[in-house]
Write a protein that holds these residues in place. Structure first.
Motif, mmCIF file in Angstrom:
data_model
loop_
_atom_site.group_PDB
_atom_site.id
_atom_site.type_symbol
_atom_site.label_atom_id
_atom_site.label_comp_id
_atom_site.label_asym_id
_atom_site.label_seq_id
_atom_site.Cartn_x
_atom_site.Cartn_y
_atom_site.Cartn_z
ATOM 1 N N MET A 7 0.833 -1.187 0.000
ATOM 2 C CA MET A 7 0.000 0.000 0.000
ATOM 3 C C MET A 7 0.871 1.242 0.000
ATOM 4 N N ILE A 8 0.402 2.298 -0.651
ATOM 5 C CA ILE A 8 1.129 3.555 -0.680
ATOM 6 C C ILE A 8 0.982 4.208 0.677
ATOM 7 N N LYS A 9 2.080 4.579 1.286
ATOM 8 C CA LYS A 9 2.048 5.130 2.640
ATOM 9 C C LYS A 9 2.738 6.480 2.665
ATOM 10 N N SER A 10 2.344 7.281 3.648
ATOM 11 C CA SER A 10 3.023 8.551 3.844
ATOM 12 C C SER A 10 4.317 8.297 4.592
ATOM 13 N N SER A 11 5.236 9.244 4.484
ATOM 14 C CA SER A 11 6.524 9.090 5.160
ATOM 15 C C SER A 11 6.366 9.370 6.642
ATOM 16 N N GLY A 12 7.323 8.908 7.415
ATOM 17 C CA GLY A 12 7.296 9.157 8.840
ATOM 18 C C GLY A 12 6.696 7.988 9.608
ATOM 19 N N GLU A 13 6.984 7.945 10.910
ATOM 20 C CA GLU A 13 6.482 6.862 11.737
ATOM 21 C C GLU A 13 5.061 7.154 12.171
ATOM 22 N N SER A 14 4.273 6.089 12.315
ATOM 23 C CA SER A 14 2.904 6.241 12.775
ATOM 24 C C SER A 14 2.911 6.428 14.284
ATOM 25 N N PRO A 15 2.045 7.316 14.804
ATOM 26 C CA PRO A 15 1.978 7.492 16.255
ATOM 27 C C PRO A 15 1.409 6.250 16.921
ATOM 28 N N THR A 16 1.743 6.067 18.191
ATOM 29 C CA THR A 16 1.208 4.939 18.948
ATOM 30 C C THR A 16 -0.303 5.076 19.054
ATOM 31 N N PRO A 17 -1.067 4.035 18.686
ATOM 32 C CA PRO A 17 -2.525 4.154 18.730
ATOM 33 C C PRO A 17 -3.048 4.283 20.151
ATOM 34 N N THR A 18 -4.075 5.096 20.320
ATOM 35 C CA THR A 18 -4.729 5.238 21.618
ATOM 36 C C THR A 18 -5.689 4.063 21.813
ATOM 37 N N ALA A 19 -6.225 3.946 23.014
ATOM 38 C CA ALA A 19 -7.208 2.899 23.286
ATOM 39 C C ALA A 19 -8.430 3.076 22.395
ATOM 40 N N ARG A 20 -8.838 4.311 22.171
ATOM 41 C CA ARG A 20 -9.977 4.568 21.283
ATOM 42 C C ARG A 20 -9.654 4.122 19.864
ATOM 43 N N ASP A 21 -8.417 4.403 19.411
ATOM 44 C CA ASP A 21 -8.000 3.980 18.077
ATOM 45 C C ASP A 21 -8.019 2.460 17.952
ATOM 46 N N GLN A 22 -7.559 1.775 18.989
ATOM 47 C CA GLN A 22 -7.545 0.308 18.960
ATOM 48 C C GLN A 22 -8.959 -0.246 18.844
ATOM 49 N N ALA A 23 -9.873 0.324 19.631
ATOM 50 C CA ALA A 23 -11.260 -0.136 19.596
ATOM 51 C C ALA A 23 -11.884 0.163 18.241
ATOM 52 N N TYR A 24 -11.611 1.350 17.732
ATOM 53 C CA TYR A 24 -12.148 1.751 16.427
ATOM 54 C C TYR A 24 -11.639 0.832 15.323
ATOM 55 N N GLN A 25 -10.330 0.580 15.299
ATOM 56 C CA GLN A 25 -9.740 -0.233 14.242
ATOM 57 C C GLN A 25 -10.251 -1.673 14.302
ATOM 58 N N TRP A 26 -10.346 -2.221 15.522
ATOM 59 C CA TRP A 26 -10.831 -3.598 15.639
ATOM 60 C C TRP A 26 -12.272 -3.691 15.148
ATOM 61 N N ALA A 27 -13.122 -2.755 15.589
ATOM 62 C CA ALA A 27 -14.536 -2.795 15.210
ATOM 63 C C ALA A 27 -14.713 -2.574 13.708
ATOM 64 N N LYS A 28 -13.954 -1.644 13.130
ATOM 65 C CA LYS A 28 -14.070 -1.375 11.697
ATOM 66 C C LYS A 28 -13.694 -2.607 10.889
ATOM 67 N N GLU A 29 -12.583 -3.241 11.250
ATOM 68 C CA GLU A 29 -12.149 -4.434 10.523
ATOM 69 C C GLU A 29 -13.144 -5.577 10.706
ATOM 70 N N ALA A 30 -13.740 -5.674 11.893
ATOM 71 C CA ALA A 30 -14.734 -6.721 12.143
ATOM 72 C C ALA A 30 -15.992 -6.495 11.307
ATOM 73 N N ILE A 31 -16.355 -5.232 11.108
ATOM 74 C CA ILE A 31 -17.523 -4.917 10.281
ATOM 75 C C ILE A 31 -17.218 -5.201 8.813
ATOM 76 N N LEU A 32 -16.094 -4.690 8.326
ATOM 77 C CA LEU A 32 -15.751 -4.891 6.924
ATOM 78 C C LEU A 32 -15.509 -6.365 6.614
ATOM 79 N N GLY A 33 -14.973 -7.097 7.572
ATOM 80 C CA GLY A 33 -14.726 -8.521 7.387
ATOM 81 C C GLY A 33 -15.946 -9.383 7.636
ATOM 82 N N SER A 34 -17.077 -8.733 7.939
ATOM 83 C CA SER A 34 -18.372 -9.408 8.114
ATOM 84 C C SER A 34 -18.454 -10.282 9.355
#
Length: 226
Positions: free
Chosen positions: A1-28
């Protein structure tokens, strides 16, 4: 995947919950019309209930779920109207981006051919054709960033922000459409190659014609949507 330069910030607890739920929805794991439970997301994402509630508000704002009083968070269904309207807006934004890009004779970002190679990886395509929603979701993410690359190359900051705001709709609709007709990837992927070839040589007419065809709603998909 095309990515921007620089390191990604450490995800917050909200980010972790959001990412897990989004992937669970998209993955059905949570199909359209089903309900997300705070406890399930909290346990699976390894965070407390508070960041889960915050993540739910973000997911609702992006159209993944509806927050229903006394009922909870329900996964939204993709509708025919949403598909038509999103494709219509994408055409407006992307074709304008193509025009700016071609008029400026701007260079495209490096790595787009390799990006398409990833989208056309035979093993991943076989999984998509077999109806693997996780593979389809990954393809949808790659698809968004491919199209976004041309908009970014236009250099128009407002246009870039507007197109970025469509990311959740873009991905939800792509997952739904490909899940209904996975073999359509045989048509979609070559159109990506045509777009890239045209914009590499700043051929606006071919690029715009190809995109209109690319975003012409598939009748078989529409017939399965409400």
């Amino acid at each position: 995947m095309i990515k921007s330069s620089g390191e990604s910030p450490t995800p917050t607890a909200r980010d972790q919950a959001y990412q897990w739920a989004k992937e669970a929805i998209l993955g059905s794991r949570f199909p359209e019309g089903s309900f997300l439970e705070e406890k399930v997301v909290s346990d699976e994402a390894g965070v407390s209930r508070t960041p889960v509630r915050e993540a739910f508000h973000r997911l609702a704002a992006e159209g993944y779920i509806q927050l229903l009083p006394r009922r909870g968070a329900q996964v939204r269904s993709v509708t025919a109207r949403e598909l038509f309207e999103t494709y219509e807006m994408r055409q407006v934004l992307e074709i304008h981006g193509f025009k700016l890009l071609c008029d400026k004779r701007a260079e495209l970002p490096p790595g787009l051919h390799e990006h398409l190679d990833r989208m056309e990886d035979p093993e991943q395509l076989e999984r998509c054709w077999a109806g693997d929603r996780d593979a389809i979701a990954r393809h949808a993410t790659l698809d968004f960033f491919f199209h976004f690359s041309f908009v970014k190359a236009s250099g128009n900051g407002v246009l870039i922000d507007l197109f970025r705001s469509l990311q959740s709709r873009h991905q939800r609709i792509a997952v739904s459409a490909v899940s209904l007709r996975p073999r359509r990837l045989r048509v979609i992927n070559p159109e990506h190659r045509t777009l890239l070839d045209a914009l590499t040589v700043h051929d606006f007419e071919t690029a715009s014609t190809t995109l209109r065809r690319h975003l012409n709603p598939d009748e078989q998909v529409i017939s399965h949507l409400r």
